[in-house]
Design an enzyme around this catalytic site. Structure first.
Site, PDB file in Angstrom:
ATOM      1  N   TYR A   2       8.338 -19.179 -38.672  1.00 29.04           N
ATOM      2  CA  TYR A   2       7.513 -20.132 -39.422  1.00 29.04           C
ATOM      3  C   TYR A   2       6.079 -20.114 -38.919  1.00 29.04           C
ATOM      4  O   TYR A   2       5.185 -20.662 -39.588  1.00 29.04           O
ATOM      5  CB  TYR A   2       8.109 -21.540 -39.328  1.00 29.04           C
ATOM      6  CG  TYR A   2       7.599 -22.442 -38.219  1.00 29.04           C
ATOM      7  CD1 TYR A   2       8.045 -22.313 -36.919  1.00 29.04           C
ATOM      8  CD2 TYR A   2       6.657 -23.434 -38.479  1.00 29.04           C
ATOM      9  CE1 TYR A   2       7.583 -23.139 -35.907  1.00 29.04           C
ATOM     10  CE2 TYR A   2       6.192 -24.273 -37.474  1.00 29.04           C
ATOM     11  CZ  TYR A   2       6.657 -24.118 -36.189  1.00 29.04           C
ATOM     12  OH  TYR A   2       6.186 -24.947 -35.192  1.00 29.04           O
ATOM     13  N   ARG A   3       5.835 -19.446 -37.777  1.00 28.69           N
ATOM     14  CA  ARG A   3       4.543 -19.526 -37.095  1.00 28.69           C
ATOM     15  C   ARG A   3       4.642 -18.555 -35.935  1.00 28.69           C
ATOM     16  O   ARG A   3       5.726 -18.320 -35.409  1.00 28.69           O
ATOM     17  CB  ARG A   3       4.416 -20.957 -36.575  1.00 28.69           C
ATOM     18  CG  ARG A   3       3.154 -21.373 -35.893  1.00 28.69           C
ATOM     19  CD  ARG A   3       3.339 -22.847 -35.534  1.00 28.69           C
ATOM     20  NE  ARG A   3       2.204 -23.425 -34.899  1.00 28.69           N
ATOM     21  CZ  ARG A   3       2.208 -24.657 -34.371  1.00 28.69           C
ATOM     22  NH1 ARG A   3       3.291 -25.395 -34.405  1.00 28.69           N
ATOM     23  NH2 ARG A   3       1.124 -25.139 -33.817  1.00 28.69           N
ATOM     24  N   ASP A  48       5.541 -32.612 -29.776  1.00 28.77           N
ATOM     25  CA  ASP A  48       6.089 -32.881 -28.434  1.00 28.77           C
ATOM     26  C   ASP A  48       4.993 -33.259 -27.455  1.00 28.77           C
ATOM     27  O   ASP A  48       5.169 -34.133 -26.615  1.00 28.77           O
ATOM     28  CB  ASP A  48       6.832 -31.655 -27.908  1.00 28.77           C
ATOM     29  CG  ASP A  48       8.019 -31.305 -28.769  1.00 28.77           C
ATOM     30  OD1 ASP A  48       9.144 -31.672 -28.416  1.00 28.77           O
ATOM     31  OD2 ASP A  48       7.811 -30.669 -29.831  1.00 28.77           O
ATOM     32  N   TYR A  89       1.093 -20.074 -28.937  1.00 25.43           N
ATOM     33  CA  TYR A  89       0.746 -19.283 -30.121  1.00 25.43           C
ATOM     34  C   TYR A  89      -0.649 -18.656 -30.003  1.00 25.43           C
ATOM     35  O   TYR A  89      -1.215 -18.205 -30.993  1.00 25.43           O
ATOM     36  CB  TYR A  89       0.824 -20.166 -31.370  1.00 25.43           C
ATOM     37  CG  TYR A  89       2.221 -20.675 -31.683  1.00 25.43           C
ATOM     38  CD1 TYR A  89       3.261 -19.776 -31.945  1.00 25.43           C
ATOM     39  CD2 TYR A  89       2.514 -22.029 -31.718  1.00 25.43           C
ATOM     40  CE1 TYR A  89       4.538 -20.227 -32.230  1.00 25.43           C
ATOM     41  CE2 TYR A  89       3.795 -22.492 -32.009  1.00 25.43           C
ATOM     42  CZ  TYR A  89       4.805 -21.578 -32.267  1.00 25.43           C
ATOM     43  OH  TYR A  89       6.075 -22.020 -32.556  1.00 25.43           O
ATOM     44  N   HIS A 123       3.869 -19.921 -21.520  1.00 25.79           N
ATOM     45  CA  HIS A 123       4.961 -19.823 -22.479  1.00 25.79           C
ATOM     46  C   HIS A 123       4.481 -19.228 -23.790  1.00 25.79           C
ATOM     47  O   HIS A 123       3.295 -19.283 -24.123  1.00 25.79           O
ATOM     48  CB  HIS A 123       5.626 -21.185 -22.716  1.00 25.79           C
ATOM     49  CG  HIS A 123       4.708 -22.245 -23.257  1.00 25.79           C
ATOM     50  ND1 HIS A 123       4.632 -22.568 -24.590  1.00 25.79           N
ATOM     51  CD2 HIS A 123       3.823 -23.054 -22.641  1.00 25.79           C
ATOM     52  CE1 HIS A 123       3.747 -23.530 -24.775  1.00 25.79           C
ATOM     53  NE2 HIS A 123       3.224 -23.843 -23.614  1.00 25.79           N
TER      54      HIS A 123
HETATM   55  C1  EUG Z   1       7.826 -26.758 -29.807  1.00 19.05           C
HETATM   56  C2  EUG Z   1       8.111 -27.124 -31.095  1.00 19.05           C
HETATM   57  C3  EUG Z   1       7.653 -26.337 -32.130  1.00 19.05           C
HETATM   58  C4  EUG Z   1       6.920 -25.192 -31.847  1.00 19.05           C
HETATM   59  C5  EUG Z   1       6.637 -24.842 -30.548  1.00 19.05           C
HETATM   60  C6  EUG Z   1       7.101 -25.646 -29.526  1.00 19.05           C
HETATM   61  C7  EUG Z   1       8.355 -27.606 -28.772  1.00 19.05           C
HETATM   62  C8  EUG Z   1       8.985 -27.169 -27.712  1.00 19.05           C
HETATM   63  C9  EUG Z   1       8.865 -27.457 -33.794  1.00 19.05           C
HETATM   64  O1  EUG Z   1       7.882 -26.585 -33.434  1.00 19.05           O
HETATM   65  O2  EUG Z   1       6.510 -24.423 -32.878  1.00 19.05           O
HETATM   66  C10 EUG Z   1       9.664 -28.073 -26.813  1.00 19.05           C
END
Ligand code: EUG
Length: 602
Positions: A529-530, A209, A147, A448
């Site tokens: 959402y973001r 995560d 992000y 990513h």
């Molecule tokens: C992840 C989860 C997110 C996000 C960006 C990445 C995880 C990736 C639930 O939100 O906004 C495996």
């Protein structure tokens, strides 16, 4: 440090480095680092005319202002960003730019970084920024990867790195199950602190995560974790905020002197102000309360696989009533097999070297060779509580999931210790991990960026989003990694596009794909959402009901709270008056240029 030295140097650890890895994950982090540097070919570029000067101030005046900032905070607490941009990796990430940039790396770049050591010093920085009309951009840890990481939206902003010197856990309350933290406390550090105090069996944190992010940073960006406390924003209680004009406020019960419920009751009296300090540029959060989860008295991860892409709709319709009634208790993930294969940590080239996305039969053949076996979708969940309570819920879940022909329950006892499942198991009981980093190696110089739309928990919607994503990824020749994170009454679809950040064509394709995804999803009623810095204007533009009434409201707040427009201009698409109407918005039409044409003179 040369590239070779950087690759060889050891991973920084807690508690010595606030942003370090906990000792129990050190070996894993070393292996992750080795894998990442193995696939790295991107050279460091020469840089010109440094520092980058933000628009609206002359170079000489800016240099004088930086000298004044050094006087205020101490020489060592202000760094000019005049060195080559070092990308590092997750655990040794830069605070000067987006290490995973999808644009030229000089677009979202800071001029300098300042390290305040207290709320009072944050106030001083804010007053300094107002005096000189310099844009500042606060970060906590700077690990908002996918992000924008640590990068500012406006080129040449001064990054306010809160975490380096403001990283204390101010309180852990073992009776109320709450804590109070500063911006530089990561999920790793909070977990370690519970262990140190012998409380980790007593109370759980909720971790995303990857655990390296700031608890405050992740929460104010409305991030998600995987225990029943997965909605981080909903689980916070109480903020301390430095306003863009330098005043400090405490929200909720924090406004009552001598209160004893700041972390226990989030609302206090009067308007609930916290909302305007999440995903915004209205204030700098310097303290936050967070609730912790009592140990539920047992837990048990489970995993099911489903054989066909088309099983998705039925699966999601089965999940909805189970989730809303709390039989499915946590924010679980429904992951596609392509991402499962990428999470092996092997580069894409191990499986396929042709053009376009890796063919699904290649992916499926690879899956057949794994301990989990061939599948299209996998559900990773956890049941909580003592055995007899878990057994009741797991039996209901089993009966429902098995209505899908070919559904398989994977027996965890058959899975080796480094299988991805065990990473989900740790995360779902609040033990932070670093395993998730593995799929970033899918591309050389792997980076990513996420597409993250919200959807109802309905099969028809899941099917529609999956088809949309697949079609647009195919159009641009990109591998498609969908994972549905199921909240209580909605789900976040997370699609991470992995790209080679040293490959201009690959980056352009990824960005074009994202722009199509955002627009087409919005046309069908799905909003993110973001989002990443590069997409903020576009995403904000999709929330346009009633002639953009919400953005007009946000602009009124912005102009009232930040009349000089110094705080994170452009963040979440909110531009202060000084910048408006001067072409600062990034859209498909503006291409890859992040800057506008000047700002209104002071
Ligand atoms: C992840 C989860 C997110 C996000 C960006 C990445 C995880 C990736 C639930 O939100 O906004 C495996």
């Amino acid at each position: 440090m040369s590239f070779a030295e950087e690759a060889k140097s050891d991973v920084p650890t807690l508690p010595g480095t606030h942003s370090g890895i906990p000792p129990f994950l050190l070996e894993k982090a070393r292996r992750a680092k080795a894998g990442i540097f193995e696939g790295r070919t991107k050279p460091q570029k020469e840089r010109q005319r440094l520092p980058v000067v933000p628009q609206g101030i002359e170079r000489d005046d800016f240099l004088k202002a930086l000298a004044e900032l050094k006087e205020l905070l101490g020489d060592g607490n202000v760094e000019i960003n005049d060195k080559p941009l070092r990308d590092g990796w997750y655990m040794e990430h830069p605070n000067t730019h987006d290490m995973m940039t999808i644009l030229d790396e000089e677009e979202f770049v800071a001029s300098a970084v300042v390290y305040p050591g207290s709320t009072e010093e944050v106030q001083q920085v804010v007053l300094w920024a107002n005096k000189h009309r310099v844009p500042i951009f606060p970060i906590s840890m700077g690990r908002n990867l996918g992000y924008g990481g640590a990068a500012p939206r406006v080129r040449g902003s001064v990054t306010v790195d809160l975490g380096r010197r403001m990283n204390k856990i101010l309180d852990i309350n073992a009776e109320d199950y709450t804590c109070l933290v500063e911006p530089g406390v990561s999920f790793y550090a909070l977990y370690e602190a519970l262990k140190e105090r012998g409380l980790e069996e007593h109370m759980w944190i909720d971790t995303p995560d990857l655990g390296g992010g700031s608890v405050i940073g992740n929460t104010v960006d409305r991030g998600v974790g995987y225990t029943p406390y997965g909605d981080h924003w909903a689980c916070h209680s109480g903020l301390e905020v430095v306003l863009p004009t330098g005043e400090v406020i405490r929200t909720g019960m924090g406004a009552l002197p001598n209160n004893n419920t700041w972390q226990a009751f989030p609302y206090g009296f009067g308007p609930y102000s916290d909302g305007i300090f999440s995903q915004s540029n209205f204030g700098i959060v310097t303290k936050m309360g967070m609730t912790l989860m009592p140990n539920p008295g047992g837990y048990e991860s489970f995993m099911y696989t489903f054989p066909n892409d088309d099983d998705l709709a039925q699966l999601i319709d089965i999940i909805r009533p189970l989730r809303i009634s709390n039989i499915l208790e946590n924010v679980a993930q429904v992951r596609h097999v392509t991402q499962y294969i990428a999470a092996s940590g092997h580069p894409r080239s191990k499986f396929y070297t042709g053009p376009g996305p890796v063919p699904q039969d290649v992916i499926r053949a690879a899956a057949a060779e794994t301990p989990v076996g061939d599948h299209a979708w996998a559900y990773y969940g956890m049941a909580y509580g003592p055995a007899h309570i878990r057994a009741h819920k797991l039996a209901l879940i089993d009966r429902e999931f098995r209505r899908i022909p070919g559904a398989r329950r994977i027996d965890p006892a058959t899975l080796p210790a480094d299988e991805y499942f065990w990473s989900r198991d740790r995360v779902a009981r609040g033990v932070p991990d670093i395993h998730e980093l593995r799929w970033v190696n899918w591309a050389p110089n792997g980076a990513h960026i996420a597409f993250s739309p919200v959807s109802p928990i309905r099969g028809a919607d899941a099917r529609r989003l999956f088809a949309l994503g697949r079609r647009l990824h195919d159009k641009y020749g990109i591998d498609f990694f969908p994972a549905f994170c199921v909240g209580l009454r909605e789900m976040h679809l997370i699609v991470e596009i992995v790209f080679d950040r040293d490959d201009a064509a690959n980056k352009a394709a990824a960005l074009a794909c994202l722009r199509d995804l955002v627009d087409e999803a919005a046309r069908e009623g799905y909003g993110e959402y973001r989002t990443h810095l590069v997409l903020m204007d576009q995403v904000a533009g999709t929330y346009s009901w009633n002639d953009g009434a919400l953005m007009k409201f946000n602009e009124r707040l912005k102009d009232a709270l930040d009349p000089n427009g110094i705080l994170a201009p452009g963040r979440c698409g909110i531009w202060p008056r000084r910048y408006r109407g001067r072409g600062w918005e990034m859209t498909r039409e503006s291409g890859e240029r992040s800057e506008g044409n000047g700002v209104e003179p002071a």
